[in-house]
Design an enzyme around this catalytic site. Sequence first.
Site, PDB file in Angstrom:
ATOM      1  N   GLU A   1      -0.986   1.441  -5.224  1.00  0.00           N
ATOM      2  CA  GLU A   1      -0.794   0.202  -4.462  1.00  0.00           C
ATOM      3  C   GLU A   1      -0.895  -1.002  -5.394  1.00  0.00           C
ATOM      4  O   GLU A   1      -1.808  -1.069  -6.223  1.00  0.00           O
ATOM      5  CB  GLU A   1      -1.869   0.113  -3.376  1.00  0.00           C
ATOM      6  CG  GLU A   1      -1.985   1.386  -2.550  1.00  0.00           C
ATOM      7  CD  GLU A   1      -3.349   1.563  -1.914  1.00  0.00           C
ATOM      8  OE1 GLU A   1      -4.000   0.557  -1.573  1.00  0.00           O
ATOM      9  OE2 GLU A   1      -3.778   2.728  -1.761  1.00  0.00           O
TER      10      GLU A   1
ATOM     11  N   HIS B   1       0.849  -1.202   0.000  1.00  0.00           N
ATOM     12  CA  HIS B   1       0.000   0.000   0.000  1.00  0.00           C
ATOM     13  C   HIS B   1       0.888   1.256   0.000  1.00  0.00           C
ATOM     14  O   HIS B   1       0.920   2.003   0.984  1.00  0.00           O
ATOM     15  CB  HIS B   1      -0.859  -0.065   1.279  1.00  0.00           C
ATOM     16  CG  HIS B   1      -1.962   0.926   1.384  1.00  0.00           C
ATOM     17  ND1 HIS B   1      -1.769   2.279   1.404  1.00  0.00           N
ATOM     18  CD2 HIS B   1      -3.293   0.743   1.512  1.00  0.00           C
ATOM     19  CE1 HIS B   1      -2.932   2.896   1.540  1.00  0.00           C
ATOM     20  NE2 HIS B   1      -3.873   1.988   1.602  1.00  0.00           N
TER      21      HIS B   1
HETATM   22  O1  TA6 Z   1      -5.923   2.351  -0.299  1.00  0.00           O
HETATM   23  C1  TA6 Z   1      -7.246   2.461  -0.316  1.00  0.00           C
HETATM   24  C2  TA6 Z   1      -7.863   2.254   1.066  1.00  0.00           C
HETATM   25  O2  TA6 Z   1      -8.489   1.004   1.122  1.00  0.00           O
HETATM   26  C3  TA6 Z   1      -8.818   3.420   1.308  1.00  0.00           C
HETATM   27  O3  TA6 Z   1     -10.155   3.002   1.178  1.00  0.00           O
HETATM   28  C4  TA6 Z   1      -8.450   3.916   2.711  1.00  0.00           C
HETATM   29  O4  TA6 Z   1      -9.186   3.215   3.674  1.00  0.00           O
HETATM   30  C5  TA6 Z   1      -6.951   3.580   2.743  1.00  0.00           C
HETATM   31  O5  TA6 Z   1      -6.882   2.296   2.140  1.00  0.00           O
HETATM   32  C6  TA6 Z   1      -6.290   3.683   4.091  1.00  0.00           C
HETATM   33  O6  TA6 Z   1      -6.740   2.683   4.952  1.00  0.00           O
HETATM   34  P1  TA6 Z   1      -6.185   2.702   6.478  1.00  0.00           P
HETATM   35  O7  TA6 Z   1      -6.806   1.488   7.112  1.00  0.00           O
HETATM   36  O8  TA6 Z   1      -4.687   2.617   6.401  1.00  0.00           O
HETATM   37  O9  TA6 Z   1      -6.628   4.012   7.048  1.00  0.00           O
END
Ligand code: TA6
Length: 304
Positions: free
Chosen positions: A276, A173
Amino acid sequence: MSIEKILSKLNNEFAIQGRLKFVAGSGDFVLAKVNSEQCQATIAIQGAQLLSWMPKDQQPVIWLSDDAKYIEGKAIRGGIPVCWPWFGAYTGNNDFPSHGFARTSLWNVIGTDKLGSGEVMLRLSLPHKEEHRQYWSHLTELELQIVLGSELRMSLITRNRGNESITLSQALHTYFTVSDISKVQITNLEQIEFIDALDDWQRKVEAAPIKINAEIDRIYQNTRPSCVIKDSGFQRQIKVTTERSASTVVWNPWIDKSSRLGDMGENGYLKMVCVESGNIAEHSVQIGSGEEHSLSVYYQIEPM
Ligand code: TA6
């Protein structure tokens, strides 16, 4: 064991003179610090999370929030969180941690090396732990290999040590630093179907390169092996190349979501974009008993 003892053990076993050492960061988080002629980097042992990477004579490539919190068992905002063994919310149980438990667990350093090319390699592993059984009863081993130099390579390897086949979703990510989000275009995702997480998970296609001027949260499926983050402000582009990744997520929280998250820092959304690489939804991976799967990403910085 005290932080001093932990660091002394890690440095005795894995430090590389003049290139790699282990130190205590905020919240007594154990950090691996790389400082070589090719780059500087920081990796947190919690989550095997790369927090920073800056090739020589380059602006930082990986973004880390000024408001990142260092609390044991909590996700750190920024860097390259490892989302495993599921991406996003866990279907079927809202109590399960978003993006799985790998990113908030303590990993083991299992190897470090200076490669012939001068790059520094770290190998970290997340062994099967009793505390994970509530989420994941399968016998799996997870290893992250990180090779740091003027380019960055990462491989996330899942080994199925159990007797049954397993299915998992995953992603690296990655939060990238940009000069200003208004100066960024992401190319080579044109004409590829994506799931719009902000519009009832509808599947859509866009013909033009991605420009970001509002919250965006898209899961591109069946992607090409590479895409490019073009940044006219830094006069550079970041080429993202993948192996065995069929999904690419493009995310920027913008203003409202940033304030809901509470750890994006002052106007952090203007200086970052997440691209990601993973295997998500219908591209979840199935790994047979005794088999393994390796998801790899490769980041190269090129002048624009
Ligand atoms: O990367 C996309 C995602 O799934 C978004 O929907 C947002 O929730 C992000 O990840 C960050 O998630 P986190 O749990 O690290 O706040």
